[in-house]
Design an enzyme around this catalytic site. Structure first.
Site, short mmCIF file in Angstrom:
data_model
loop_
_atom_site.label_atom_id
_atom_site.label_comp_id
_atom_site.label_asym_id
_atom_site.label_seq_id
_atom_site.Cartn_x
_atom_site.Cartn_y
_atom_site.Cartn_z
N MET A 184 -22.55 65.72 24.62
CA MET A 184 -22.33 64.86 25.76
C MET A 184 -23.59 64.17 26.31
SD MET A 184 -19.26 64.51 25.88
CE MET A 184 -17.72 65.21 25.34
N HIS B 2 -14.73 60.79 17.93
CA HIS B 2 -14.30 60.33 19.25
C HIS B 2 -12.77 60.39 19.31
CE1 HIS B 2 -14.69 58.29 23.06
NE2 HIS B 2 -13.66 57.56 22.69
N ASN C 279 -20.39 60.72 14.55
CA ASN C 279 -19.78 61.20 15.79
C ASN C 279 -18.27 61.18 15.63
OD1 ASN C 279 -19.61 61.91 18.60
ND2 ASN C 279 -19.08 59.78 19.06
N GLY D 91 -16.80 73.51 21.25
CA GLY D 91 -17.24 73.72 19.87
C GLY D 91 -16.14 73.97 18.86
N SER D 92 -14.90 73.55 19.18
CA SER D 92 -13.83 73.81 18.21
C SER D 92 -14.02 72.98 16.93
CB SER D 92 -12.45 73.56 18.82
OG SER D 92 -12.23 72.19 19.05
N ASN D 93 -14.57 71.78 17.07
CA ASN D 93 -14.84 70.98 15.85
C ASN D 93 -15.93 71.62 15.02
OD1 ASN D 93 -13.31 68.29 15.57
ND2 ASN D 93 -13.70 68.45 17.76
C1 GAR Z 1 -13.59 66.28 20.93
O1 GAR Z 1 -12.28 65.93 21.28
C2 GAR Z 1 -14.42 65.06 20.63
O2 GAR Z 1 -13.68 64.03 20.03
C3 GAR Z 1 -14.87 64.67 22.01
O3 GAR Z 1 -15.20 65.88 22.63
C4 GAR Z 1 -14.32 66.89 22.14
C5 GAR Z 1 -15.13 68.10 21.76
O4 GAR Z 1 -14.29 69.18 21.47
N1 GAR Z 1 -16.00 63.79 21.97
C6 GAR Z 1 -16.15 62.76 22.78
O5 GAR Z 1 -15.39 62.49 23.69
C7 GAR Z 1 -17.41 61.93 22.53
N2 GAR Z 1 -17.36 60.70 23.22
P1 GAR Z 1 -14.86 70.50 20.84
O6 GAR Z 1 -16.09 70.89 21.68
O7 GAR Z 1 -13.78 71.52 20.98
O8 GAR Z 1 -15.24 70.22 19.43
#
Ligand code: GAR
Length: 194
Positions: free
Chosen positions: A95, A114, A112, A17-19
């Protein structure tokens, strides 16, 4: 001057969940006209839930494993999203692949992020795949979600160079730094907020 209506967004995340946190903090710091209606997660152990509680964002947990099957989960997810009635659904490390019914219901209203320069390295483990392939440049993509996997129209991309002494971990850090900066910019662009 007429005040613009707040845009409503919902963030979907399955893990760290950092984003999600970067988006919420940016909105608060800049006092943007965006209301984060909820964090929705399929994973009751997601660290994103703790972040949401600290940030004061409501959490909707739909524990994937407690549903009879994927269809039932998808139905509940659709109901949840409909009841929140967002202007934009923001996938941030969610996911699960969204079913066609959700994609069609919220056409052009789901984005999204990526961690690669799509169409290179779609799917899982994109950072590791790019590193192991030996590309010299990878990056981050923000795109609209369509019915494919990581295939929708691209909104924004930024390159990240892979240096000789990078490891997967250092590359991951560089990618996350870019993600945290550009995701909110892409969201603002889609919502026409300057
Ligand atoms: C992020 O790097 C995002 O780009 C990736 O999951 C991570 C989530 O990080 N998403 C994918 O790979 C989707 N195909 P976060 O939970 O720290 O935000």
């Amino acid at each position: 001057m007429k005040r613009r209506r707040e845009s409503k967004i919902v963030v979907l995340a399955s893990g760290n969940g950092s984003n999600f946190e970067a988006i919420v903090k940016h909105i608060k710091e800049r006092k943007l006209p965006i209301k984060v209606m909820a964090l929705v997660t399929d994973n009751p152990d997601a660290y994103a839930i703790r972040r949401a509680r600290k940030l004061g964002i409501p959490v909707k947990i739909l524990p994937f494993k407690s549903f009879k099957n994927r269809d039932e989960f998808n139905r509940r997810l659709l109901d949840t999203l409909r009841s929140l009635n967002p202007d934009l659904i923001v996938l941030a490390g969610f996911m699960k692949i969204l079913p066609p019914q959700i994609v069609r219901t919220f056409f052009k209203k789901i984005v999204n992020i990526h961690p690669s320069l799509l169409p290179a390295f779609p799917g899982l483990h994109a950072i590791q795949k790019a590193y192991e392939y030996g590309v010299k440049v990878t990056g981050v993509t923000v795109h609209f979600v369509d019915e494919g996997v990581d295939t929708g129209p691209i909104i924004m991309q930024e390159c990240v160079k892979i240096d000789e002494n990078d490891t997967v971990e250092s590359l991951e850090e560089k990618i996350h730094r870019v993600e945290h900066r550009i995701y909110i910019e892409a969201i603002k662009r889609v919502l026409s907020i300057d």
